[in-house]
Design an enzyme around this catalytic site. Sequence first.
Site, PDB file in Angstrom:
ATOM      1  CD  GLU A 248      -2.934   5.721 -28.620  1.00 53.04           C
ATOM      2  OE1 GLU A 248      -3.573   5.894 -27.579  1.00 53.04           O
ATOM      3  OE2 GLU A 248      -3.469   5.648 -29.749  1.00 53.04           O
ATOM      4  CB  CYS A 282      -7.147   5.067 -29.780  1.00 49.08           C
ATOM      5  SG  CYS A 282      -6.708   4.559 -28.127  1.00 49.08           S
TER       6      CYS A 282
HETATM    7  P1  NDP Z   1      -6.730  16.685 -30.888  1.00 44.55           P
HETATM    8  O1  NDP Z   1      -5.570  15.925 -31.408  1.00 44.55           O
HETATM    9  O2  NDP Z   1      -7.010  18.035 -31.432  1.00 44.55           O
HETATM   10  O3  NDP Z   1      -6.609  16.878 -29.285  1.00 44.55           O
HETATM   11  C1  NDP Z   1      -5.856  16.066 -28.413  1.00 44.55           C
HETATM   12  C2  NDP Z   1      -5.164  16.946 -27.381  1.00 44.55           C
HETATM   13  O4  NDP Z   1      -4.198  17.767 -28.034  1.00 44.55           O
HETATM   14  C3  NDP Z   1      -6.104  17.920 -26.650  1.00 44.55           C
HETATM   15  O5  NDP Z   1      -5.654  18.117 -25.331  1.00 44.55           O
HETATM   16  C4  NDP Z   1      -5.936  19.185 -27.462  1.00 44.55           C
HETATM   17  O6  NDP Z   1      -6.309  20.361 -26.767  1.00 44.55           O
HETATM   18  C5  NDP Z   1      -4.445  19.145 -27.735  1.00 44.55           C
HETATM   19  N1  NDP Z   1      -4.000  19.962 -28.853  1.00 44.55           N
HETATM   20  C6  NDP Z   1      -4.707  20.372 -29.937  1.00 44.55           C
HETATM   21  N2  NDP Z   1      -3.939  21.126 -30.751  1.00 44.55           N
HETATM   22  C7  NDP Z   1      -2.709  21.201 -30.171  1.00 44.55           C
HETATM   23  C8  NDP Z   1      -1.482  21.834 -30.537  1.00 44.55           C
HETATM   24  N3  NDP Z   1      -1.366  22.535 -31.650  1.00 44.55           N
HETATM   25  N4  NDP Z   1      -0.428  21.693 -29.713  1.00 44.55           N
HETATM   26  C9  NDP Z   1      -0.517  20.971 -28.589  1.00 44.55           C
HETATM   27  N5  NDP Z   1      -1.663  20.360 -28.182  1.00 44.55           N
HETATM   28  C10 NDP Z   1      -2.741  20.455 -28.973  1.00 44.55           C
HETATM   29  O7  NDP Z   1      -8.009  15.780 -31.038  1.00 44.55           O
HETATM   30  P2  NDP Z   1      -9.551  16.232 -31.002  1.00 44.55           P
HETATM   31  O8  NDP Z   1      -9.957  16.298 -29.604  1.00 44.55           O
HETATM   32  O9  NDP Z   1      -9.772  17.462 -31.824  1.00 44.55           O
HETATM   33  O10 NDP Z   1     -10.245  15.013 -31.742  1.00 44.55           O
HETATM   34  C11 NDP Z   1     -10.193  14.936 -33.163  1.00 44.55           C
HETATM   35  C12 NDP Z   1      -9.962  13.501 -33.589  1.00 44.55           C
HETATM   36  O11 NDP Z   1      -8.714  13.041 -33.067  1.00 44.55           O
HETATM   37  C13 NDP Z   1     -10.970  12.500 -33.062  1.00 44.55           C
HETATM   38  O12 NDP Z   1     -12.120  12.472 -33.819  1.00 44.55           O
HETATM   39  C14 NDP Z   1     -10.172  11.220 -33.153  1.00 44.55           C
HETATM   40  O13 NDP Z   1     -10.197  10.740 -34.474  1.00 44.55           O
HETATM   41  C15 NDP Z   1      -8.767  11.650 -32.807  1.00 44.55           C
HETATM   42  N6  NDP Z   1      -8.462  11.399 -31.382  1.00 44.55           N
HETATM   43  C16 NDP Z   1      -7.820  10.262 -31.049  1.00 44.55           C
HETATM   44  C17 NDP Z   1      -7.614   9.959 -29.724  1.00 44.55           C
HETATM   45  C18 NDP Z   1      -6.943   8.708 -29.322  1.00 44.55           C
HETATM   46  O14 NDP Z   1      -7.280   8.140 -28.289  1.00 44.55           O
HETATM   47  N7  NDP Z   1      -5.970   8.271 -30.052  1.00 44.55           N
HETATM   48  C19 NDP Z   1      -8.066  10.836 -28.654  1.00 44.55           C
HETATM   49  C20 NDP Z   1      -8.694  12.043 -29.111  1.00 44.55           C
HETATM   50  C21 NDP Z   1      -8.874  12.296 -30.427  1.00 44.55           C
HETATM   51  P3  NDP Z   1      -7.813  20.964 -26.839  1.00 44.55           P
HETATM   52  O15 NDP Z   1      -8.707  19.870 -27.294  1.00 44.55           O
HETATM   53  O16 NDP Z   1      -8.070  21.400 -25.452  1.00 44.55           O
HETATM   54  O17 NDP Z   1      -7.762  22.103 -27.794  1.00 44.55           O
END
Ligand code: NDP
Length: 483
Positions: A248, A282
């Site tokens: 998602e 989201c």
């Molecule tokens: P990310 O997609 O980077 O992070 C979401 C999760 O994925 C975190 O636990 C993160 O770990 C993890 N992650 C990051 N890189 C990897 C990888 N290569 N392999 C596996 N897991 C990984 O989102 P951000 O927190 O950087 O947010 C950036 C943007 O994403 C926001 O501004 C928003 O637009 C969107 N977003 C959307 C969400 C939603 O509800 N749909 C939720 C969060 C973000 P860690 O952060 O610990 O490095």
Amino acid sequence: MTALHKNFIAGDWIEGVGTVENRNPSDLTDLIGHFAQAGADQLEAALDQAQVAQRAWEAYGIERKYSVLMAIGTEMMARAEELGILLAREEGKPKAEGKGEVYRAGQFFTYYAAETLRQMGDSADSVRPDIEIDVRREAVGVVAIISPWNFPTATASWKIAPALCYGNAVIWKPANATPASAVALTEIIAKQDIPKGLFSLVMGAGSEVGQRLVESPKVNAISFTGSVPVGKGIATAAIQNLTKVQMEMGSKNALAVMDDADLDLAASLAAGGAFGGSGQKCTASSRLIVHASVHDEFVEKLVAATQKFKVGHALEDGTTIGPVVSERQLNENLRYAVLGQAEGAELIIGGTRLDMPHDGYYMQPGIFVGSTNDMAINREEMFAPLASVIKVDSYEEALHTVNDTNFGLTSGIVTTSLARASHFRRNARTGCVMVNLPTAGTDYHVPFGGRGDSSYGPREQGTAAAEFYTVVKTSYISSGTPF
Ligand code: NDP
């Protein structure tokens, strides 16, 4: 020196190969703690033990599993105030919302506790004589759960609860921005009557621990919530091992305000949907698609509704919008505020950093008018307290604009016409549709997910979650041959 919070790996609380510090985005002088980062060997140990524990858990029997899930949910609901304050302290949402989130997270566990007792299969006659068929679902195995910071407890819970309910082991990699909530939930799970290693917490950077986890052939399924680029990378890694994946990834949700709408209701739905949680949802309504004949009156009411919000410290009484989660997120938000104006939209209020008594990541909610649907502010997920008004001349143009996006999580319409509401419900190309309701805010007992870039794989929540957390087994039993 504040406490070091450990990972829970293969049944033990252990230190990591490094730590990250966690600070309160409402007040950067408030250090919440240091949090262990899992090393590669530790992750392997968690995965190995999870495979063993999963088989033991599957053999537990449904009533014992029910008791575990019910105990987790009941404790979370009972401690919603305390854990909600911790969540608000590290994520920045107002404490009432933190409490609400923890309570809701508890409900996911009690809901799936009940679902453990409701797992039914099918039976059928074979097309061949004297053969019966039994169709039932079995656990998929070891599930990797990668969760975001914006709903750190609820999102993790709507994944962990069904994973355990349907008999799986869990390796949880929470977002490094919100580790305290993850440790608190893990403490509750860890003290239950579960096999050693059934549930592991592996805090660490997504690019390291997360990446290793999604590349592991020991993982049978991955459930992820986060950004589109990370989601695509996870899907690419998953396919190498033919690992099941569910993702998602946010959206660009629209709320359509029609010429027959109750404009006070529309303004309140739009403001709440766009700015609640500092726009970091989201399901946030960041595009407001408004009929030209009510545009000016709606904008006036929207500005008034927005000005009623009180931006402040998440733990202070009266705060209705807290800070955004991080400096990086704040800088991105401010970049979009500038970009929207460069694209030709008019920023009529907010969109700026706020100086407050505490040093934190505070931002004034901002409203763009005169925006068009092709602008970056209307195409990219901003995750900011920013909303853009797009003027349209008809219902048909509104519907077309709602659907003109790469995403498709939620959409909404404000109208007093039953015919329009029905037409919209059937023709909006989103996973969730809201009529005279905010685009944000969903229930736990029904499917949740979207279309397009918003979601990939089976739906989450409700009984629909069984599709992802189980595999179907079809057994043929002959009754024709004597023993
Ligand atoms: P990310 O997609 O980077 O992070 C979401 C999760 O994925 C975190 O636990 C993160 O770990 C993890 N992650 C990051 N890189 C990897 C990888 N290569 N392999 C596996 N897991 C990984 O989102 P951000 O927190 O950087 O947010 C950036 C943007 O994403 C926001 O501004 C928003 O637009 C969107 N977003 C959307 C969400 C939603 O509800 N749909 C939720 C969060 C973000 P860690 O952060 O610990 O490095």
